[in-house]
Design a protein around this motif. Structure first.
Motif, PDB file in Angstrom:
ATOM      1  N   PHE A 182       0.817  -1.210   0.000  1.00 57.49           N
ATOM      2  CA  PHE A 182       0.000   0.000   0.000  1.00 57.49           C
ATOM      3  C   PHE A 182       0.856   1.268   0.000  1.00 57.49           C
ATOM      4  O   PHE A 182       0.329   2.369   0.153  1.00 57.49           O
ATOM      5  N   ARG A 183       2.157   1.119  -0.154  1.00 57.88           N
ATOM      6  CA  ARG A 183       3.035   2.272  -0.392  1.00 57.88           C
ATOM      7  C   ARG A 183       3.565   2.271  -1.831  1.00 57.88           C
ATOM      8  O   ARG A 183       4.377   3.112  -2.187  1.00 57.88           O
ATOM      9  N   SER A 184       3.116   1.318  -2.623  1.00 53.76           N
ATOM     10  CA  SER A 184       3.736   1.095  -3.925  1.00 53.76           C
ATOM     11  C   SER A 184       2.907   1.691  -5.050  1.00 53.76           C
ATOM     12  O   SER A 184       1.780   2.143  -4.860  1.00 53.76           O
ATOM     13  N   ARG A 185       3.508   1.651  -6.234  1.00 54.72           N
ATOM     14  CA  ARG A 185       2.828   2.060  -7.468  1.00 54.72           C
ATOM     15  C   ARG A 185       2.503   0.792  -8.242  1.00 54.72           C
ATOM     16  O   ARG A 185       3.383   0.004  -8.565  1.00 54.72           O
ATOM     17  N   VAL A 186       1.240   0.603  -8.540  1.00 55.54           N
ATOM     18  CA  VAL A 186       0.767  -0.620  -9.195  1.00 55.54           C
ATOM     19  C   VAL A 186       0.349  -0.300 -10.619  1.00 55.54           C
ATOM     20  O   VAL A 186      -0.404   0.650 -10.854  1.00 55.54           O
ATOM     21  N   GLU A 187       0.858  -1.075 -11.548  1.00 57.97           N
ATOM     22  CA  GLU A 187       0.457  -0.926 -12.941  1.00 57.97           C
ATOM     23  C   GLU A 187      -0.727  -1.849 -13.220  1.00 57.97           C
ATOM     24  O   GLU A 187      -0.680  -3.043 -12.932  1.00 57.97           O
ATOM     25  N   VAL A 188      -1.781  -1.266 -13.764  1.00 62.29           N
ATOM     26  CA  VAL A 188      -2.987  -2.014 -14.127  1.00 62.29           C
ATOM     27  C   VAL A 188      -3.059  -2.095 -15.642  1.00 62.29           C
ATOM     28  O   VAL A 188      -2.840  -1.100 -16.337  1.00 62.29           O
ATOM     29  N   ARG A 189      -3.356  -3.279 -16.159  1.00 62.19           N
ATOM     30  CA  ARG A 189      -3.417  -3.490 -17.605  1.00 62.19           C
ATOM     31  C   ARG A 189      -4.754  -4.120 -17.984  1.00 62.19           C
ATOM     32  O   ARG A 189      -5.201  -5.068 -17.332  1.00 62.19           O
ATOM     33  N   VAL A 190      -5.351  -3.597 -19.041  1.00 62.94           N
ATOM     34  CA  VAL A 190      -6.561  -4.179 -19.617  1.00 62.94           C
ATOM     35  C   VAL A 190      -6.127  -5.076 -20.771  1.00 62.94           C
ATOM     36  O   VAL A 190      -5.509  -4.606 -21.734  1.00 62.94           O
ATOM     37  N   VAL A 191      -6.422  -6.368 -20.684  1.00 59.10           N
ATOM     38  CA  VAL A 191      -5.874  -7.356 -21.607  1.00 59.10           C
ATOM     39  C   VAL A 191      -7.010  -8.037 -22.373  1.00 59.10           C
ATOM     40  O   VAL A 191      -8.040  -8.424 -21.805  1.00 59.10           O
ATOM     41  N   TYR A 192      -6.801  -8.155 -23.674  1.00 61.70           N
ATOM     42  CA  TYR A 192      -7.728  -8.864 -24.574  1.00 61.70           C
ATOM     43  C   TYR A 192      -7.122 -10.222 -24.933  1.00 61.70           C
ATOM     44  O   TYR A 192      -5.950 -10.316 -25.293  1.00 61.70           O
ATOM     45  N   LEU A 193      -7.924 -11.280 -24.805  1.00 64.08           N
ATOM     46  CA  LEU A 193      -7.473 -12.634 -25.116  1.00 64.08           C
ATOM     47  C   LEU A 193      -8.371 -13.258 -26.178  1.00 64.08           C
ATOM     48  O   LEU A 193      -9.604 -13.146 -26.106  1.00 64.08           O
ATOM     49  N   LYS A 194      -7.752 -13.909 -27.138  1.00 68.48           N
ATOM     50  CA  LYS A 194      -8.479 -14.721 -28.111  1.00 68.48           C
ATOM     51  C   LYS A 194      -8.009 -16.159 -27.911  1.00 68.48           C
ATOM     52  O   LYS A 194      -6.821 -16.451 -28.017  1.00 68.48           O
ATOM     53  N   THR A 195      -8.929 -17.047 -27.571  1.00 64.05           N
ATOM     54  CA  THR A 195      -8.576 -18.435 -27.265  1.00 64.05           C
ATOM     55  C   THR A 195      -9.459 -19.383 -28.060  1.00 64.05           C
ATOM     56  O   THR A 195     -10.503 -19.002 -28.605  1.00 64.05           O
ATOM     57  N   THR A 196      -9.034 -20.632 -28.089  1.00 59.72           N
ATOM     58  CA  THR A 196      -9.830 -21.692 -28.708  1.00 59.72           C
ATOM     59  C   THR A 196      -9.679 -22.941 -27.865  1.00 59.72           C
ATOM     60  O   THR A 196      -8.685 -23.116 -27.153  1.00 59.72           O
ATOM     61  N   HIS A 197     -10.660 -23.797 -27.899  1.00 57.31           N
ATOM     62  CA  HIS A 197     -10.642 -25.036 -27.127  1.00 57.31           C
ATOM     63  C   HIS A 197     -10.647 -26.217 -28.082  1.00 57.31           C
ATOM     64  O   HIS A 197     -11.507 -26.317 -28.961  1.00 57.31           O
ATOM     65  N   ALA A 198      -9.677 -27.083 -27.891  1.00 52.38           N
ATOM     66  CA  ALA A 198      -9.598 -28.322 -28.681  1.00 52.38           C
ATOM     67  C   ALA A 198      -9.998 -29.482 -27.783  1.00 52.38           C
ATOM     68  O   ALA A 198      -9.334 -29.768 -26.777  1.00 52.38           O
ATOM     69  N   SER A 199     -11.084 -30.135 -28.112  1.00 53.60           N
ATOM     70  CA  SER A 199     -11.600 -31.222 -27.272  1.00 53.60           C
ATOM     71  C   SER A 199     -10.687 -32.433 -27.360  1.00 53.60           C
ATOM     72  O   SER A 199     -10.207 -32.806 -28.431  1.00 53.60           O
ATOM     73  N   LYS A 200     -10.434 -33.040 -26.214  1.00 54.68           N
ATOM     74  CA  LYS A 200      -9.656 -34.277 -26.174  1.00 54.68           C
ATOM     75  C   LYS A 200     -10.569 -35.465 -26.504  1.00 54.68           C
ATOM     76  O   LYS A 200     -11.785 -35.352 -26.559  1.00 54.68           O
ATOM     77  N   SER A 201      -9.961 -36.605 -26.712  1.00 49.77           N
ATOM     78  CA  SER A 201     -10.754 -37.804 -26.993  1.00 49.77           C
ATOM     79  C   SER A 201     -11.604 -38.148 -25.789  1.00 49.77           C
ATOM     80  O   SER A 201     -11.121 -38.175 -24.658  1.00 49.77           O
ATOM     81  N   LYS A 202     -12.870 -38.407 -26.012  1.00 49.09           N
ATOM     82  CA  LYS A 202     -13.798 -38.683 -24.919  1.00 49.09           C
ATOM     83  C   LYS A 202     -14.268 -40.120 -25.005  1.00 49.09           C
ATOM     84  O   LYS A 202     -14.344 -40.711 -26.091  1.00 49.09           O
TER      85      LYS A 202
END
Length: 602
Positions: free
Chosen positions: A462-482
């Motif tokens: 609470f004495r520090s300087r904190v960098e905040v970042r807004v991040v965009y993610l593009k992901t995909t899901h590959a299904s494993k063998s079921k």
């Protein structure tokens, strides 16, 4: 002592020494980015520590130096022995002095005020002396002054000369190098003593023969800790009238033991402990009020009747201190490119380096204590990506810069991919939940514990300087063998929620793209025990820059909507945030982020 690597649940657990943890913590402490309020204090203390070993400056010498630099320098007999002072001479000099003061520029006025801070209303004092005494001498000042300030003057030792101020009631010695102050040197009529930002370590010599008239003692930002002999203050008959005690910004860790030592000072009506490690514990307020039920002010905040309800000790002792990060909402984001095959989300990342766990993998133990930061990350970025970033920032010809700015505004999601698996694995960033794009995106809170439950680490955060970042993610899901499933008839019931969850767990996520859309800084400060969070407002606007604006109030009281009958279009003031239960605002057209940092307390 063992610690588990939270990022790799399947990694081997190994025993490491306490020295390893200390070195690791010290390395992170050295890399902390302190807030703009904390940086000058730390720099000043470090410089004065170095000066202390080289020079010895006694109070009597510092007083003469301060008088010489002030307006009294050309009036005092002892500093001007070549002049035969009388009333006429000093009145003429006073007329010249006042003429010069009236024609000072703004910067010169500030410098004049800094040099003439010794007494209350220096020019009024000087006029009075010349009118009634004729000549100006040190003995007259010592007989008549009630307030004396010797601040930021590197005083290392007190001497008996301060007792010559017979009627002195207010003594301020802030920002000096005092490690000890014998009470016998203080004037007998003293009622207010301020020693902010010195190097006092205990009260052994201070309590001896100290004046019995003192009402306020200020020891903020010194070197006090759990072993500073607070019982000497409480046990001395010289402080029976003491009603205000300031011990803030020290290294007091064990709250209960220190309060137990001070318990005998039942005359206290104001106590300050904020900025100590013990200040962040969940049961801070209730514990202090248990030992001092008659307190009127705690950390400069008035204690109301409802604050005096002491919680059950068993309930509060089981709680661990936690930092709470709240991203109330982000607004004004442009819609990401539509792609039905890919999952596109937004989340917030922020760094609290002192609260990160110690890596206990063998590989980490064998390496040096290097902590990845954004400079290391940038050094890993290929040159082509750096050139692309320069082009996007608007460098080059005017035409290209205009085009790049327009393209940046239209599609910030087309920037270079920042995803680096090796860096992500060793990243020290905390992350919020991922949220789909919307006009107003609200995030659930993030609760963060110090892995070793180190109160100092939380305090220093609470004495520090904190960098905040807004991040965009593009992901995909590959299904494993079921495994094969039995065929269901048309009338059969759909798969249960449990089956759906299993299917999600069986899918493997692949990150296609990671982009930092915006980044800004929050300068943290101590959070009051009566406040839930410290709130910050940031918008992508040139007048705001890279530093978020600290808000005096709670941003969660604001509601954003388009068709509100009671909508308010005027700028929000701090008073409105404090006093209003709900404020309705239209949704901003530019990117806006509102966040808060707090402590989970009971």
């Amino acid at each position: 002592m063992t610690f588990k690597n939270l990022r790799s649940p399947n990694s081997e657990i190994m025993e490491i020494s306490e020295d390893f943890v200390k070195l690791f913590r010290q390395n992170k402490f050295n890399k902390m980015q302190w807030s703009k309020e904390e940086t000058p204090i730390k720099d000043s203390r470090k410089y004065r520590e170095e000066m202390y070993s080289k020079y010895i400056l006694r109070f009597s010498n510092a007083l003469l130096l301060a008088l010489r630099k002030s307006v009294f320098g050309c009036y005092l007999n002892s500093l001007n022995p070549q002049q035969n002072q009388d009333t006429d001479l000093n009145e003429n000099k006073l007329a010249i002095t006042e003429y010069i003061i009236r024609n000072l520029k703004e910067k010169e006025v500030k410098r004049f005020q800094e040099k003439n801070y010794l007494f209350e209303d220096t020019m009024k004092v000087l006029r009075k002396i010349i009118k009634y005494n004729g000549s100006v001498d040190l003995e007259y000042l010592m007989r008549n002054m009630r307030t004396l300030r010797i601040t930021d003057f590197y005083v290392t030792h007190m001497d008996e000369s301060v007792k010559s101020f017979l009627d002195l009631q207010f003594l301020i010695l802030a920002g000096n190098n005092l490690r000890d102050l014998p009470g016998e040197f203080l004037p007998k009529n003293l009622i207010f003593l301020e020693l902010y930002d010195n190097f006092m370590e205990n009260f052994e010599h201070f309590v001896k023969k100290a004046p019995k008239t003192i009402l306020h003692l200020g020891f903020s930002r010194n070197n006090l800790d759990d072993n500073s002999s607070y019982h000497l203050l409480a046990g001395s008959n010289n402080f029976l009238k003491l009603s205000s005690l300031d011990l803030s910004e020290n290294d007091i860790y064990n709250l209960r033991s220190v309060l137990a030592e001070l318990r005998g000072m039942m005359g206290l009506r104001a106590l300050q402990l904020e900025g100590n490690p013990c200040y962040v514990v969940p049961n801070y307020k209730s514990t202090v009020l248990k030992y001092f039920p008659k307190l009127v002010y705690l950390d400069n905040i008035e204690i109301m009747q409802e604050d005096r309800q002491v919680e059950n000790d068993k309930q509060v002792e089981a709680a661990e201190p936690q930092i709470v990060f709240l991203c109330y909402r982000i607004m004004g984001l442009q819609h990401p490119p539509k792609d039905a095959k890919n999952n596109q989300t937004i989340h917030i990342e922020f760094n609290l380096p002192l609260l990160e766990t110690v890596h206990t993998e063998k590989v980490a133990a064998e390496k040096s204590f290097n902590i990845p930061d954004k400079s290391e990350k940038e050094s890993q970025t290929p040159k082509k990506e750096k050139l692309q970033k320069v082009k996007e920032s608007g460098s080059g010809t005017n035409k290209s810069s205009k085009k790049s700015k327009i393209s940046k505004q239209k599609s910030p999601y087309e920037r270079s991919n920042e995803y680096d698996p090796d860096f992500e694995e060793n990243s020290f960033s905390f992350k919020t939940a991922r949220m789909p794009w919307n006009a107003v995106i609200e995030f659930p809170p993030v609760f963060i514990e110090s892995p070793e439950h180190d109160l100092r680490a939380i305090r220093d955060t609470f004495r520090s300087r904190v960098e905040v970042r807004v991040v965009y993610l593009k992901t995909t899901h590959a299904s494993k063998s079921k495994p094969k499933k039995e065929k269901q008839s048309a009338k059969s019931k759909p798969a249960s929620n449990i089956q759906k969850n299993v299917q999600v767990e069986d899918s493997e996520e692949t990150i296609l793209k990671k982009i930092t859309l915006y980044r800004f800084n929050c300068d943290l400060k101590n959070i009051g025990w009566s406040d839930e969070t410290i709130d910050y407002h940031w918008a992508d606007h040139p007048q705001i820059g890279m530093d978020a604006i600290r808000m005096d109030g709670c941003l969660k009281n604001i509601t954003y909507g388009k068709s509100m009958k009671t909508k308010k279009t005027e700028p929000i003031t701090a008073g409105e945030l404090r006093n209003s239960q709900e404020i309705v605002q239209p949704i901003p057209k530019i990117f806006t982020c509102q966040v808060g940092f707090g402590l989970k307390r009971i």
